[in-house]
Motif scaffolding. Sequence first.
Motif, short mmCIF file in Angstrom:
data_model
loop_
_atom_site.label_atom_id
_atom_site.label_comp_id
_atom_site.label_asym_id
_atom_site.label_seq_id
_atom_site.Cartn_x
_atom_site.Cartn_y
_atom_site.Cartn_z
N GLU A 22 2.36 7.30 -9.93
CA GLU A 22 3.25 6.23 -9.46
C GLU A 22 4.67 6.74 -9.69
OE1 GLU A 22 2.41 3.69 -7.79
OE2 GLU A 22 0.38 3.13 -8.36
N LYS A 32 4.54 10.92 -1.84
CA LYS A 32 3.11 10.68 -2.07
C LYS A 32 2.28 11.20 -0.90
CE LYS A 32 2.65 7.27 -5.56
NZ LYS A 32 1.83 6.13 -5.98
N PHE A 36 2.86 1.94 0.09
CA PHE A 36 3.45 1.60 -1.19
C PHE A 36 4.08 0.23 -1.07
CE2 PHE A 36 4.17 3.56 -5.17
CZ PHE A 36 5.13 2.79 -5.77
N LYS A 43 3.48 -2.87 -10.50
CA LYS A 43 2.08 -2.85 -10.95
C LYS A 43 2.01 -2.92 -12.47
CE LYS A 43 -1.99 -0.05 -10.05
NZ LYS A 43 -2.43 1.10 -9.24
#
Length: 214
Positions: free
Chosen positions: A48, A60, A81, A104
């Motif tokens: 992350e 990513k 994302f 998150k």
Amino acid sequence: MAAAAASRAVLVSRPVTFVTGNAKKLEEVKSILGQSIPFQSLKLDLPELQGEPEEISKEKARLAAVQGLPGIHHLLCFFSFLFIVLVFLNDFIFVKLLAGPYIKWFLQKIGHEGFNNLLMAYEDKSAYALCAFSFALGPDVEPVTFLGKTPGKIVPARGPNDFGWDPIFQPDGYDQTYAEMPKEEKNKISHRSRALDMVKSHFAEAGYNFSTSN
Ligand SMILES: O=P(O)(O)OP(=O)(O)OP(=O)(O)OC[C@H]1O[C@@H](n2cnc3c(O)ncnc32)[C@H](O)[C@@H]1O
Ligand SMILES: [Mg+2]
């Protein structure tokens, strides 16, 4: 435009790979894309990362293309994302500490109630949900990014608690939270569907022609 797309049609013999480990995201992407873009999902343990949404998403996708599927060329790969970015106070540093790539972790640690408590001191609870999809044609090709955004506000949790921050996000113009809305309704206006609309247009303009069996 259809003729232009047809003249440079690219035959794609593999489905797109949508990189995610989140079953709820996958469910939404399936229902939003329908049959429009054949895809398979792949769970990859990617870090992350921190930084700007677009950059995180691109990086990513790069990591996924290089590490996730070595040796496969002309790979099609998505990464999504998600951010809630609070816009109150116009204090960007504060905003970034509270949201974005940290959402998150934040939700796990303090939950919906803790999130609301943190905002108690601020009258303006404006927020927006942002979804970034980055599409990489292969490990050596710069990914293209599509950003979808839905404005709203943070409210005390209402509705089923089975998908992230859905119960505390109420989109502008609605009196229901994402969690209270029927799925089809959320999928019509969500940050995710807005980003996927751009992905679909990009695919149509690029003339990708899928010949996959699934
Ligand atoms: O990275 P992947 O493997 O795709 O799955 P993830 O669960 O880490 O997903 P994100 O990084 O995109 O999301 C960060 C957090 O936001 C939540 N989330 C993502 N999309 C959401 C949505 O549409 N509604 C509510 N919560 C969402 C998700 O459950 C995580 O807690
Ligand atoms: Mg993630």
